[in-house]
Design a protein around this motif. Structure first.
Motif, PDB file in Angstrom:
ATOM      1  N   UNK A  89       6.897   2.333  -6.223  1.00 18.90           N
ATOM      2  CA  UNK A  89       7.393   3.220  -5.175  1.00 18.90           C
ATOM      3  C   UNK A  89       6.225   3.518  -4.248  1.00 18.90           C
ATOM      4  N   UNK A  90       6.388   3.200  -2.971  1.00 19.41           N
ATOM      5  CA  UNK A  90       5.365   3.481  -1.959  1.00 19.41           C
ATOM      6  C   UNK A  90       5.916   4.568  -1.047  1.00 19.41           C
ATOM      7  N   UNK A  91       5.149   5.653  -0.894  1.00 16.02           N
ATOM      8  CA  UNK A  91       5.561   6.761  -0.041  1.00 16.02           C
ATOM      9  C   UNK A  91       4.475   7.037   0.984  1.00 16.02           C
ATOM     10  N   UNK A  92       4.827   6.952   2.264  1.00 16.31           N
ATOM     11  CA  UNK A  92       3.917   7.242   3.366  1.00 16.31           C
ATOM     12  C   UNK A  92       4.273   8.633   3.886  1.00 16.31           C
ATOM     13  N   UNK A  93       3.305   9.544   3.881  1.00 14.82           N
ATOM     14  CA  UNK A  93       3.606  10.945   4.135  1.00 14.82           C
ATOM     15  C   UNK A  93       2.392  11.695   4.684  1.00 14.82           C
ATOM     16  N   UNK A 115       5.769   7.777 -14.426  1.00 13.69           N
ATOM     17  CA  UNK A 115       4.395   7.373 -14.090  1.00 13.69           C
ATOM     18  C   UNK A 115       3.803   6.333 -15.038  1.00 13.69           C
ATOM     19  N   UNK A 116       4.268   6.286 -16.280  1.00 14.51           N
ATOM     20  CA  UNK A 116       3.741   5.312 -17.235  1.00 14.51           C
ATOM     21  C   UNK A 116       4.534   4.012 -17.253  1.00 14.51           C
ATOM     22  N   UNK A 117       5.620   3.957 -16.489  1.00 14.63           N
ATOM     23  CA  UNK A 117       6.497   2.789 -16.515  1.00 14.63           C
ATOM     24  C   UNK A 117       6.433   1.955 -15.244  1.00 14.63           C
ATOM     25  N   UNK A 118       5.960   2.553 -14.155  1.00 18.76           N
ATOM     26  CA  UNK A 118       5.938   1.880 -12.859  1.00 18.76           C
ATOM     27  C   UNK A 118       4.772   2.418 -12.034  1.00 18.76           C
ATOM     28  N   UNK A 119       4.548   1.822 -10.891  1.00 20.28           N
ATOM     29  CA  UNK A 119       3.464   2.267 -10.005  1.00 20.28           C
ATOM     30  C   UNK A 119       3.999   3.196  -8.923  1.00 20.28           C
ATOM     31  N   UNK A 120       3.230   4.221  -8.624  1.00 18.25           N
ATOM     32  CA  UNK A 120       3.510   5.128  -7.518  1.00 18.25           C
ATOM     33  C   UNK A 120       2.319   5.061  -6.575  1.00 18.25           C
ATOM     34  N   UNK A 121       2.576   4.758  -5.323  1.00 17.00           N
ATOM     35  CA  UNK A 121       1.506   4.657  -4.332  1.00 17.00           C
ATOM     36  C   UNK A 121       1.846   5.606  -3.187  1.00 17.00           C
ATOM     37  N   UNK A 122       1.251   6.801  -3.223  1.00 14.96           N
ATOM     38  CA  UNK A 122       1.425   7.793  -2.172  1.00 14.96           C
ATOM     39  C   UNK A 122       0.274   7.608  -1.190  1.00 14.96           C
ATOM     40  N   UNK A 123       0.591   7.410   0.089  1.00 14.31           N
ATOM     41  CA  UNK A 123      -0.434   7.122   1.086  1.00 14.31           C
ATOM     42  C   UNK A 123      -0.346   8.122   2.232  1.00 14.31           C
ATOM     43  N   UNK A 124      -1.501   8.727   2.559  1.00 15.27           N
ATOM     44  CA  UNK A 124      -1.611   9.632   3.699  1.00 15.27           C
ATOM     45  C   UNK A 124      -2.936   9.355   4.400  1.00 15.27           C
ATOM     46  N   UNK A 125      -2.944   9.438   5.716  1.00 16.37           N
ATOM     47  CA  UNK A 125      -4.188   9.198   6.449  1.00 16.37           C
ATOM     48  C   UNK A 125      -4.921  10.491   6.790  1.00 16.37           C
ATOM     49  N   UNK A 126      -4.547  11.572   6.132  1.00 10.72           N
ATOM     50  CA  UNK A 126      -5.189  12.856   6.388  1.00 10.72           C
ATOM     51  C   UNK A 126      -6.534  12.964   5.667  1.00 10.72           C
ATOM     52  N   UNK A 127      -7.277  13.986   6.039  1.00  6.95           N
ATOM     53  CA  UNK A 127      -8.548  14.288   5.398  1.00  6.95           C
ATOM     54  C   UNK A 127      -8.328  14.554   3.911  1.00  6.95           C
ATOM     55  N   UNK A 142       0.499  13.724  -8.803  1.00  6.76           N
ATOM     56  CA  UNK A 142       0.357  12.321  -8.414  1.00  6.76           C
ATOM     57  C   UNK A 142      -0.908  12.092  -7.586  1.00  6.76           C
ATOM     58  N   UNK A 143      -1.380  10.867  -7.627  1.00  2.00           N
ATOM     59  CA  UNK A 143      -2.580  10.455  -6.894  1.00  2.00           C
ATOM     60  C   UNK A 143      -2.186  10.077  -5.460  1.00  2.00           C
ATOM     61  N   UNK A 144      -3.003  10.453  -4.494  1.00  2.85           N
ATOM     62  CA  UNK A 144      -2.765  10.096  -3.095  1.00  2.85           C
ATOM     63  C   UNK A 144      -3.904   9.210  -2.618  1.00  2.85           C
ATOM     64  N   UNK A 145      -3.541   8.163  -1.893  1.00  5.40           N
ATOM     65  CA  UNK A 145      -4.515   7.193  -1.395  1.00  5.40           C
ATOM     66  C   UNK A 145      -4.561   7.232   0.117  1.00  5.40           C
ATOM     67  N   UNK A 146      -5.704   6.796   0.639  1.00  8.18           N
ATOM     68  CA  UNK A 146      -5.808   6.558   2.077  1.00  8.18           C
ATOM     69  C   UNK A 146      -6.004   5.060   2.268  1.00  8.18           C
ATOM     70  N   UNK A 147      -5.484   4.567   3.351  1.00 11.80           N
ATOM     71  CA  UNK A 147      -5.579   3.141   3.638  1.00 11.80           C
ATOM     72  C   UNK A 147      -6.947   2.838   4.237  1.00 11.80           C
ATOM     73  N   UNK A 148      -7.636   1.836   3.675  1.00 12.80           N
ATOM     74  CA  UNK A 148      -8.941   1.466   4.234  1.00 12.80           C
ATOM     75  C   UNK A 148      -8.941   0.029   4.757  1.00 12.80           C
ATOM     76  N   UNK A 149      -7.781  -0.602   4.730  1.00 10.80           N
ATOM     77  CA  UNK A 149      -7.619  -1.912   5.362  1.00 10.80           C
ATOM     78  C   UNK A 149      -6.241  -1.939   5.997  1.00 10.80           C
ATOM     79  N   UNK A 150      -5.995  -2.951   6.773  1.00 10.48           N
ATOM     80  CA  UNK A 150      -4.700  -3.056   7.436  1.00 10.48           C
ATOM     81  C   UNK A 150      -3.597  -3.202   6.390  1.00 10.48           C
ATOM     82  N   UNK A 151      -2.565  -2.384   6.543  1.00  8.93           N
ATOM     83  CA  UNK A 151      -1.435  -2.424   5.613  1.00  8.93           C
ATOM     84  C   UNK A 151      -0.579  -3.661   5.874  1.00  8.93           C
ATOM     85  N   UNK A 152       0.069  -4.180   4.839  1.00 10.23           N
ATOM     86  CA  UNK A 152       1.023  -5.265   5.058  1.00 10.23           C
ATOM     87  C   UNK A 152       2.076  -4.820   6.080  1.00 10.23           C
TER      88      UNK A 152
END
Length: 197
Positions: A89-93, A115-127, A142-152
């Motif tokens: 599950x990818x969530x952009x927020x 969380x133990x059965x699948x991947x969760x990718x929460x992405x925000x470009x905030x500080x 949940x863990x939140x990531x920032x994008x550091x390369x061009x997204x697909x």
């Protein structure tokens, strides 16, 4: 003249119905910065009572590339490639986005159970500090990531929130813009089915 006085003044000048008075109060509350966000979140929570729709089999898009570098709050870099062949599950927020905030409790509930059965990718470009304070205040785990390369290409979106449920073959089973109930029975049933395939 404060907001309440203005409303009373207008009501005295003209005989205004209760419906129009309530409308005027809501408009005034939306103008005041301190009340705008909570009201918008409340309205979106009403919209987020329903689960997202499953994509029609003929309309399913496939992820063309998993090459996407992301960074967590501690500075660790991961590649989205690690989610290939996994239900994801990818969530952009963002923390300032009312529909994002409205759907987060359902996201947290889903994350807690899967969380133990699948991947969760929460992405925000905030500080990172802004995100960290938000997660701590709301007690989200949940863990939140920032994008550091061009997204697909699939994840280059114009509005948030935008959420994708992806099967093991890279097929986008759900593609939802706006708030939704991600803890809905239909979502859980879909995920359960994807996990056994």
């Amino acid at each position: 003249m404060d907001s309440a006085s203005l409303v009373l003044h207008i009501m005295e000048k003209k005989k205004i119905s209760l419906k129009n008075t309530l409308f005027l109060i809501v408009v005034l509350l939306l103008v005041v910065p301190q009340t705008r966000l909570p009201i918008q979140v409340l309205l979106h929570k009403g919209l987020a009572l329903f689960g997202p729709s499953i994509e029609n089999v003929n309309d399913v898009e496939q992820i063309s590339s998993y090459d996407w570098k992301l960074q967590d709050a501690k500075g660790n870099v991961i590649n989205f490639e690690a989610s290939k062949h996994r239900v994801t599950l990818v969530n952009l927020w963002a923390t300032w986005c009312p529909p994002c905030i409205a759907e987060m409790p359902s996201m947290e509930a889903l994350y807690g159970d899967y969380k133990d059965k699948m991947d969760f990718v929460f992405v925000s470009n905030e500080d990172r500090e802004v995100i960290s304070k938000f997660l701590k205040r709301e007690e989200y785990t949940f863990q939140v990531y920032s994008s550091i390369s061009k997204a697909p290409e699939t994840f280059n979106v114009q509005s948030i929130p935008r959420t994708f449920l992806i099967d093991r073959n890279g097929n986008v089973i759900i593609d939802k813009s706006g708030a939704a109930n991600w803890n809905a029975k239909t979502v859980r049933a879909t995920i359960d089915e994807l996990l056994i395939l």
